[in-house]
Design an enzyme around this catalytic site. Structure first.
Site, PDB file in Angstrom:
ATOM      1  N   PRO A   1     -83.310 -41.109  10.531  1.00 47.01           N
ATOM      2  CA  PRO A   1     -82.448 -40.931   9.356  1.00 47.01           C
ATOM      3  C   PRO A   1     -82.084 -39.482   9.047  1.00 47.01           C
ATOM      4  O   PRO A   1     -82.916 -38.588   9.162  1.00 47.01           O
ATOM      5  CB  PRO A   1     -83.283 -41.529   8.215  1.00 47.01           C
ATOM      6  CG  PRO A   1     -84.680 -41.543   8.710  1.00 47.01           C
ATOM      7  CD  PRO A   1     -84.592 -41.733  10.200  1.00 47.01           C
ATOM      8  N   ASN A   2     -80.832 -39.330   8.684  1.00 51.74           N
ATOM      9  CA  ASN A   2     -80.235 -38.067   8.237  1.00 51.74           C
ATOM     10  C   ASN A   2     -79.942 -37.087   9.361  1.00 51.74           C
ATOM     11  O   ASN A   2     -79.291 -36.066   9.113  1.00 51.74           O
ATOM     12  CB  ASN A   2     -81.086 -37.384   7.149  1.00 51.74           C
ATOM     13  CG  ASN A   2     -81.183 -38.232   5.905  1.00 51.74           C
ATOM     14  OD1 ASN A   2     -80.153 -38.657   5.378  1.00 51.74           O
ATOM     15  ND2 ASN A   2     -82.385 -38.535   5.455  1.00 51.74           N
TER      16      ASN A   2
ATOM     17  N   ASN B   1     -86.991 -38.624  17.939  1.00 50.01           N
ATOM     18  CA  ASN B   1     -87.169 -37.844  16.717  1.00 50.01           C
ATOM     19  C   ASN B   1     -87.001 -38.843  15.570  1.00 50.01           C
ATOM     20  O   ASN B   1     -85.878 -39.135  15.154  1.00 50.01           O
ATOM     21  CB  ASN B   1     -86.139 -36.725  16.620  1.00 50.01           C
ATOM     22  CG  ASN B   1     -86.350 -35.887  15.355  1.00 50.01           C
ATOM     23  OD1 ASN B   1     -87.114 -36.264  14.461  1.00 50.01           O
ATOM     24  ND2 ASN B   1     -85.659 -34.757  15.273  1.00 50.01           N
TER      25      ASN B   1
ATOM     26  N   HIS C   1     -89.261 -32.694  17.292  1.00 50.98           N
ATOM     27  CA  HIS C   1     -88.799 -32.288  15.961  1.00 50.98           C
ATOM     28  C   HIS C   1     -88.076 -30.957  16.077  1.00 50.98           C
ATOM     29  O   HIS C   1     -88.586 -30.041  16.733  1.00 50.98           O
ATOM     30  CB  HIS C   1     -89.962 -32.177  14.975  1.00 50.98           C
ATOM     31  CG  HIS C   1     -90.615 -33.493  14.741  1.00 50.98           C
ATOM     32  ND1 HIS C   1     -90.017 -34.479  13.989  1.00 50.98           N
ATOM     33  CD2 HIS C   1     -91.760 -34.014  15.215  1.00 50.98           C
ATOM     34  CE1 HIS C   1     -90.792 -35.542  13.994  1.00 50.98           C
ATOM     35  NE2 HIS C   1     -91.846 -35.295  14.740  1.00 50.98           N
TER      36      HIS C   1
ATOM     37  N   ARG D   1     -94.725 -26.823   7.694  1.00 50.13           N
ATOM     38  CA  ARG D   1     -93.986 -27.211   6.483  1.00 50.13           C
ATOM     39  C   ARG D   1     -94.906 -27.963   5.508  1.00 50.13           C
ATOM     40  O   ARG D   1     -96.112 -27.754   5.528  1.00 50.13           O
ATOM     41  CB  ARG D   1     -92.740 -28.023   6.893  1.00 50.13           C
ATOM     42  CG  ARG D   1     -91.799 -27.198   7.791  1.00 50.13           C
ATOM     43  CD  ARG D   1     -90.577 -27.969   8.202  1.00 50.13           C
ATOM     44  NE  ARG D   1     -89.767 -28.351   7.035  1.00 50.13           N
ATOM     45  CZ  ARG D   1     -88.765 -29.223   7.084  1.00 50.13           C
ATOM     46  NH1 ARG D   1     -88.451 -29.805   8.230  1.00 50.13           N
ATOM     47  NH2 ARG D   1     -88.083 -29.518   5.989  1.00 50.13           N
TER      48      ARG D   1
ATOM     49  N   GLU E   1     -92.190 -37.126  21.550  1.00 48.09           N
ATOM     50  CA  GLU E   1     -91.749 -36.910  20.168  1.00 48.09           C
ATOM     51  C   GLU E   1     -91.157 -35.497  20.063  1.00 48.09           C
ATOM     52  O   GLU E   1     -91.763 -34.537  20.544  1.00 48.09           O
ATOM     53  CB  GLU E   1     -92.976 -37.025  19.255  1.00 48.09           C
ATOM     54  CG  GLU E   1     -92.731 -36.705  17.799  1.00 48.09           C
ATOM     55  CD  GLU E   1     -94.041 -36.691  16.995  1.00 48.09           C
ATOM     56  OE1 GLU E   1     -95.132 -36.491  17.590  1.00 48.09           O
ATOM     57  OE2 GLU E   1     -93.959 -36.857  15.767  1.00 48.09           O
TER      58      GLU E   1
ATOM     59  N   ALA F   1     -87.668 -38.530   9.055  1.00 52.67           N
ATOM     60  CA  ALA F   1     -88.630 -38.777   7.966  1.00 52.67           C
ATOM     61  C   ALA F   1     -89.559 -39.956   8.243  1.00 52.67           C
ATOM     62  O   ALA F   1     -90.693 -39.987   7.749  1.00 52.67           O
ATOM     63  CB  ALA F   1     -87.880 -38.990   6.659  1.00 52.67           C
TER      64      ALA F   1
ATOM     65  N   TYR G   1     -82.461 -26.529   9.819  1.00 56.16           N
ATOM     66  CA  TYR G   1     -82.012 -27.352  10.948  1.00 56.16           C
ATOM     67  C   TYR G   1     -80.866 -26.738  11.754  1.00 56.16           C
ATOM     68  O   TYR G   1     -80.418 -27.334  12.730  1.00 56.16           O
ATOM     69  CB  TYR G   1     -81.611 -28.744  10.441  1.00 56.16           C
ATOM     70  CG  TYR G   1     -82.744 -29.465   9.752  1.00 56.16           C
ATOM     71  CD1 TYR G   1     -83.912 -29.785  10.440  1.00 56.16           C
ATOM     72  CD2 TYR G   1     -82.665 -29.812   8.400  1.00 56.16           C
ATOM     73  CE1 TYR G   1     -84.967 -30.428   9.808  1.00 56.16           C
ATOM     74  CE2 TYR G   1     -83.713 -30.464   7.759  1.00 56.16           C
ATOM     75  CZ  TYR G   1     -84.864 -30.761   8.474  1.00 56.16           C
ATOM     76  OH  TYR G   1     -85.908 -31.395   7.856  1.00 56.16           O
TER      77      TYR G   1
ATOM     78  N   ARG H   1     -75.959 -29.540   5.696  1.00 52.94           N
ATOM     79  CA  ARG H   1     -76.777 -28.839   4.700  1.00 52.94           C
ATOM     80  C   ARG H   1     -78.063 -28.344   5.355  1.00 52.94           C
ATOM     81  O   ARG H   1     -78.379 -28.715   6.472  1.00 52.94           O
ATOM     82  CB  ARG H   1     -77.104 -29.768   3.519  1.00 52.94           C
ATOM     83  CG  ARG H   1     -75.914 -29.989   2.595  1.00 52.94           C
ATOM     84  CD  ARG H   1     -76.328 -30.647   1.284  1.00 52.94           C
ATOM     85  NE  ARG H   1     -77.344 -29.874   0.584  1.00 52.94           N
ATOM     86  CZ  ARG H   1     -78.586 -30.309   0.331  1.00 52.94           C
ATOM     87  NH1 ARG H   1     -78.972 -31.490   0.737  1.00 52.94           N
ATOM     88  NH2 ARG H   1     -79.430 -29.556  -0.323  1.00 52.94           N
TER      89      ARG H   1
HETATM   90  O1  CA2 Z   1     -87.650 -31.284  12.236  1.00 52.06           O
HETATM   91  C1  CA2 Z   1     -87.240 -32.429  12.479  1.00 52.06           C
HETATM   92  O2  CA2 Z   1     -86.598 -32.729  13.485  1.00 52.06           O
HETATM   93  C2  CA2 Z   1     -87.479 -33.544  11.443  1.00 52.06           C
HETATM   94  O3  CA2 Z   1     -87.757 -34.745  12.156  1.00 52.06           O
HETATM   95  C3  CA2 Z   1     -86.187 -33.660  10.656  1.00 52.06           C
HETATM   96  C4  CA2 Z   1     -86.258 -34.649   9.490  1.00 52.06           C
HETATM   97  C5  CA2 Z   1     -87.507 -34.400   8.630  1.00 52.06           C
HETATM   98  O4  CA2 Z   1     -87.629 -35.414   7.651  1.00 52.06           O
HETATM   99  C6  CA2 Z   1     -88.775 -34.341   9.475  1.00 52.06           C
HETATM  100  O5  CA2 Z   1     -89.879 -34.055   8.632  1.00 52.06           O
HETATM  101  C7  CA2 Z   1     -88.667 -33.267  10.540  1.00 52.06           C
HETATM  102  C8  CA2 Z   1     -84.977 -34.530   8.656  1.00 52.06           C
HETATM  103  C9  CA2 Z   1     -83.726 -34.952   9.424  1.00 52.06           C
HETATM  104  C10 CA2 Z   1     -82.481 -34.250   9.034  1.00 52.06           C
HETATM  105  O6  CA2 Z   1     -82.392 -33.968   7.651  1.00 52.06           O
HETATM  106  C11 CA2 Z   1     -81.338 -33.240   7.165  1.00 52.06           C
HETATM  107  C12 CA2 Z   1     -81.430 -32.844   5.839  1.00 52.06           C
HETATM  108  C13 CA2 Z   1     -80.410 -32.118   5.282  1.00 52.06           C
HETATM  109  C14 CA2 Z   1     -79.281 -31.770   6.036  1.00 52.06           C
HETATM  110  C15 CA2 Z   1     -79.188 -32.178   7.344  1.00 52.06           C
HETATM  111  C16 CA2 Z   1     -80.218 -32.912   7.912  1.00 52.06           C
END
Ligand code: CA2
Length: 143
Positions: A10-11, A74, A100, A107, A98, A77, A23, A18
């Site tokens: 997700p996301n 990956n 990230h 973090r 895996e 969340a 990221y 953002r």
């Molecule tokens: O560091 C990573 O790849 C994560 O898997 C990314 C996830 C986060 O919840 C994990 O703890 C670590 C978040 C995915 C992307 O989230 C965004 C948030 C805001 C803007 C763009 C992407």
């Protein structure tokens, strides 16, 4: 050619929109192009899947059984919450890595637990897109 499934949670489809400090500025489309290029250089056939839904991620992992030779994941969340994704990875029993983008271990405390990682042979964090290349390279020699 070996077949590798790359699963993004997700996301990750919001990359570049953002939180560039965490990221980066590159988009999800840029990530897909990067993965396809890296896979081609390693002579791997890659299938990429992204979903914001836990159940769809579980189904994609299940469907890899008998078709794919390895998984790069990956779970975003869901890394930190999903026993369902852990169980799906265990069920298909394919070599999995895996990845990230960020250094999750530096973090928030809640990001330092990984359920999916318990079913993965290797975890790569904090290397941005290059983590996916490293994961593919590992599977290229492993499978
Ligand atoms: O560091 C990573 O790849 C994560 O898997 C990314 C996830 C986060 O919840 C994990 O703890 C670590 C978040 C995915 C992307 O989230 C965004 C948030 C805001 C803007 C763009 C992407």
């Amino acid at each position: 050619m070996k077949n590798i499934l790359v699963v993004n949670g997700p996301n990750l489809n919001m990359l570049g929109i953002r939180e560039p400090a965490i990221y980066g500025r590159q988009t999800y489309a840029d990530l897909l192009a990067y993965i396809r290029e890296a896979a081609s250089a390693l002579s791997l056939n890659v299938t990429c899947f992204q979903s914001n839904s836990e159940g769809e991620l579980v189904t994609a992992i299940q469907q890899a059984y008998g078709k794919m030779d390895g998984i790069v994941i990956n779970p975003a969340a869901y890394t930190h919450t999903s026993v369902a994704i852990l169980d799906a990875l265990k069920a298909v029993a394919l070599p999995a890595v895996e990845v990230h983008l960020s250094a999750v271990e530096t973090r928030e405390a809640f990001r330092q637990v990984s359920y999916a990682g318990m079913a993965c042979e290797k975890t790569i964090t904090g290397k941005g897109f290059a983590g996916y290349q490293e994961a593919l390279a590992y599977l290229a020699q492993r499978v």
